[in-house]
Design a protein around this motif. Structure first.
Motif, PDB file in Angstrom:
ATOM      1  N   ALA A  16      42.247  30.764  39.944  1.00 56.04           N
ATOM      2  CA  ALA A  16      41.848  29.872  38.856  1.00 56.04           C
ATOM      3  C   ALA A  16      40.478  29.251  39.133  1.00 56.04           C
ATOM      4  N   PHE A  17      40.235  28.840  40.378  1.00 58.27           N
ATOM      5  CA  PHE A  17      38.940  28.257  40.727  1.00 58.27           C
ATOM      6  C   PHE A  17      37.828  29.288  40.583  1.00 58.27           C
ATOM      7  N   ARG A  18      38.098  30.508  41.007  1.00 59.66           N
ATOM      8  CA  ARG A  18      37.107  31.579  40.879  1.00 59.66           C
ATOM      9  C   ARG A  18      36.747  31.816  39.410  1.00 59.66           C
ATOM     10  N   THR A  19      37.742  31.914  38.557  1.00 58.89           N
ATOM     11  CA  THR A  19      37.485  32.137  37.133  1.00 58.89           C
ATOM     12  C   THR A  19      36.675  30.996  36.551  1.00 58.89           C
ATOM     13  N   LEU A  20      37.040  29.762  36.881  1.00 59.49           N
ATOM     14  CA  LEU A  20      36.334  28.602  36.343  1.00 59.49           C
ATOM     15  C   LEU A  20      34.877  28.583  36.786  1.00 59.49           C
ATOM     16  N   ILE A  21      34.622  28.855  38.063  1.00 61.10           N
ATOM     17  CA  ILE A  21      33.252  28.782  38.584  1.00 61.10           C
ATOM     18  C   ILE A  21      32.371  29.857  37.945  1.00 61.10           C
ATOM     19  N   TYR A  22      32.883  31.071  37.849  1.00 65.46           N
ATOM     20  CA  TYR A  22      32.046  32.129  37.293  1.00 65.46           C
ATOM     21  C   TYR A  22      31.834  31.954  35.788  1.00 65.46           C
ATOM     22  N   LEU A  23      32.822  31.426  35.093  1.00 64.67           N
ATOM     23  CA  LEU A  23      32.620  31.119  33.678  1.00 64.67           C
ATOM     24  C   LEU A  23      31.601  29.995  33.518  1.00 64.67           C
ATOM     25  N   PHE A  24      31.607  29.050  34.445  1.00 66.63           N
ATOM     26  CA  PHE A  24      30.604  27.988  34.366  1.00 66.63           C
ATOM     27  C   PHE A  24      29.200  28.549  34.591  1.00 66.63           C
ATOM     28  N   VAL A  25      29.063  29.487  35.514  1.00 65.59           N
ATOM     29  CA  VAL A  25      27.746  30.091  35.738  1.00 65.59           C
ATOM     30  C   VAL A  25      27.229  30.725  34.444  1.00 65.59           C
ATOM     31  N   ALA A  26      28.100  31.447  33.748  1.00 65.67           N
ATOM     32  CA  ALA A  26      27.699  32.045  32.477  1.00 65.67           C
ATOM     33  C   ALA A  26      27.320  30.979  31.463  1.00 65.67           C
ATOM     34  N   ALA A  27      28.108  29.904  31.391  1.00 64.02           N
ATOM     35  CA  ALA A  27      27.798  28.817  30.460  1.00 64.02           C
ATOM     36  C   ALA A  27      26.516  28.094  30.856  1.00 64.02           C
ATOM     37  N   ASP A  28      26.280  27.972  32.151  1.00 62.80           N
ATOM     38  CA  ASP A  28      25.083  27.287  32.628  1.00 62.80           C
ATOM     39  C   ASP A  28      23.823  27.996  32.152  1.00 62.80           C
ATOM     40  N   LEU A  78      30.472  37.113  34.035  1.00 65.36           N
ATOM     41  CA  LEU A  78      31.642  37.334  33.177  1.00 65.36           C
ATOM     42  C   LEU A  78      32.593  38.351  33.795  1.00 65.36           C
ATOM     43  N   LEU A  79      32.039  39.395  34.415  1.00 64.70           N
ATOM     44  CA  LEU A  79      32.895  40.373  35.091  1.00 64.70           C
ATOM     45  C   LEU A  79      33.590  39.754  36.304  1.00 64.70           C
ATOM     46  N   ALA A  80      32.865  38.953  37.064  1.00 64.40           N
ATOM     47  CA  ALA A  80      33.447  38.322  38.254  1.00 64.40           C
ATOM     48  C   ALA A  80      34.559  37.347  37.881  1.00 64.40           C
ATOM     49  N   ALA A  81      34.477  36.750  36.709  1.00 63.22           N
ATOM     50  CA  ALA A  81      35.512  35.803  36.276  1.00 63.22           C
ATOM     51  C   ALA A  81      36.863  36.476  36.103  1.00 63.22           C
ATOM     52  N   THR A  82      36.894  37.797  35.946  1.00 61.50           N
ATOM     53  CA  THR A  82      38.164  38.514  35.810  1.00 61.50           C
ATOM     54  C   THR A  82      38.870  38.682  37.149  1.00 61.50           C
ATOM     55  N   GLY A  83      38.175  38.447  38.253  1.00 62.64           N
ATOM     56  CA  GLY A  83      38.779  38.592  39.577  1.00 62.64           C
ATOM     57  C   GLY A  83      38.664  39.980  40.158  1.00 62.64           C
ATOM     58  N   ARG A  84      38.069  40.907  39.449  1.00 63.74           N
ATOM     59  CA  ARG A  84      37.929  42.279  39.959  1.00 63.74           C
ATOM     60  C   ARG A  84      36.745  42.370  40.921  1.00 63.74           C
ATOM     61  N   ALA A  85      36.880  43.233  41.925  1.00 72.02           N
ATOM     62  CA  ALA A  85      35.824  43.429  42.927  1.00 72.02           C
ATOM     63  C   ALA A  85      35.266  42.091  43.389  1.00 72.02           C
ATOM     64  N   PRO A  86      36.091  41.222  43.958  1.00 71.64           N
ATOM     65  CA  PRO A  86      35.635  39.845  44.242  1.00 71.64           C
ATOM     66  C   PRO A  86      34.470  39.775  45.220  1.00 71.64           C
ATOM     67  N   ARG A  87      34.428  40.684  46.182  1.00 71.33           N
ATOM     68  CA  ARG A  87      33.334  40.626  47.145  1.00 71.33           C
ATOM     69  C   ARG A  87      32.032  41.171  46.558  1.00 71.33           C
ATOM     70  N   LEU A  88      32.087  42.356  45.963  1.00 77.14           N
ATOM     71  CA  LEU A  88      30.878  42.970  45.424  1.00 77.14           C
ATOM     72  C   LEU A  88      30.278  42.108  44.322  1.00 77.14           C
ATOM     73  N   LEU A  89      31.083  41.749  43.325  1.00 78.08           N
ATOM     74  CA  LEU A  89      30.564  40.943  42.221  1.00 78.08           C
ATOM     75  C   LEU A  89      30.237  39.523  42.687  1.00 78.08           C
ATOM     76  N   GLY A  90      31.025  39.002  43.626  1.00 78.08           N
ATOM     77  CA  GLY A  90      30.773  37.643  44.105  1.00 78.08           C
ATOM     78  C   GLY A  90      29.433  37.508  44.801  1.00 78.08           C
ATOM     79  N   TRP A  91      29.133  38.446  45.698  1.00 76.18           N
ATOM     80  CA  TRP A  91      27.845  38.373  46.397  1.00 76.18           C
ATOM     81  C   TRP A  91      26.687  38.590  45.432  1.00 76.18           C
TER      82      TRP A  91
END
Length: 323
Positions: A16-28, A78-91
């Motif tokens: 849930a925290f991961r989804t919220l943070i990445y959605l905030f980045v998109a909104a930012d 937006l892709l990272a907010a789905t939780g897929r490939a957390p390391r690749l998309l996260g970095w």
């Protein structure tokens, strides 16, 4: 200390925290910092990169560079907010957002409300996979949340340190809030400013609250949540009076909250699924025998039950089975 830093938390909280943070980045990108794209119209001579921008070194922003970063970061967040490939998309999101912030803050003004968010983006890729609603606990995810929490509290504590370092005791007794209200105050702030000495008391209270913010780690869970609620209320007052939001900081501060309990998609599915079933049970009553005519004996549940009762009787001693 290690046990405290890696205190296990439910994987659902990390998801849930991961989804919220990445959605905030998109909104930012589209709500809070779209002005970064206007930096390309500023002469390159005015670009004074931060220390990290000088050490790497990073190129002077151009229209092409900023446009590519904007669209790539928006898509990847937006892709990272789905939780897929957390390391690749996260970095990838972490690196692009860091460059976005370096461009934003290399023209003379540095906002300190981004620190917690940047730390969250740096540690989330290390938390591994996590699914919403998963109750199994993870130490890696606990470490990521704990480091983010420390960054959030450091933002408060170091802000007070900076106030006293550069402003001294005059910051407490001066006209800091009065100038802020004159520059960007609201009607509510104008009413508060009319109360004698209230702004001075508020300045003492702000510094005291920031210096005491590390106490949150010493409180039991219930009181810790109450103190975090006070943090949010402080920022609500700040927005209502001098229109400073600290939105990135507020997003990072959700690392203190039991986010695994907030599941809007599940709630929506329950509401959608509950509507038709309730309609079927309340709007369509079962037909009665009198509405459709006489019911054959072999289909009548009452008659069938009576027949089973007679057939299932045990024979009386000395008499044959049956009626």
């Amino acid at each position: 200390m290690n046990r405290w830093l890696t205190e296990a938390v439910p994987r659902g909280r990390v998801a849930a925290f991961r989804t919220l943070i990445y959605l905030f980045v998109a909104a930012d990108l589209v709500i809070f910092t779209p002005w970064v794209r206007t930096r390309v119209s500023v002469p390159g001579d005015l670009y004074r990169p931060l220390l990290i921008g000088r050490l790497l070194p990073l190129p002077t922003p151009t229209e092409t560079l900023v446009t590519v970063i904007f669209w790539a970061l928006l898509l990847l967040a937006l892709l990272a907010a789905t939780g897929r490939a957390p390391r690749l998309l996260g970095w990838a999101v972490c690196a692009l957002y860091l460059e976005w912030m370096i461009i934003a803050m290399s023209y003379g003004k540095v906002d300190h409300d981004r620190f917690g968010l940047l730390v969250a983006l740096a540690v989330l890729p290390t938390a591994g996979r996590a699914r919403h609603g998963d109750t199994t606990r993870t130490e890696a995810g606990g470490w990521a949340l704990r480091v983010t929490q420390i960054a959030v509290i450091c933002t408060y504590f170091l802000a007070a340190f900076a106030k006293l370092r550069f402003g001294g005791l005059d910051w407490l007794t001066g006209s800091v809030l009065a100038r802020a209200i004159i520059r960007r105050g609201t009607d509510l702030a104008d009413l508060i400013a009319q109360v004698p000495h209230l702004l001075i008391v508020a300045q003492f209270g702000i510094v005291a609250f920031e210096l005491l913010s590390p106490v949150v780690f010493l409180l039991p869970p219930r009181w810790r949540l109450a103190m975090v609620g006070f943090f949010y209320s402080f920022h609500a007052v700040t927005i209502a009076t001098i229109t400073i939001s600290f939105a990135p900081h507020l997003a990072a501060m959700t690392s203190f909250l039991p986010l695994e309990r907030v599941r809007p998609l599940v709630w929506a599915r329950r509401l959608i699924g509950r509507g038709p079933s309730e309609a079927a049970t309340t709007d369509t009553p079962e037909p009665r025998p009198t509405d459709v005519g006489p019911v054959p004996a072999d289909q009548d549940p009452v008659a069938a039950g009576a027949k089973r009762t007679l057939d299932d009787q045990a024979p009386v001693v000395g008499r044959p089975a049956g009626p």
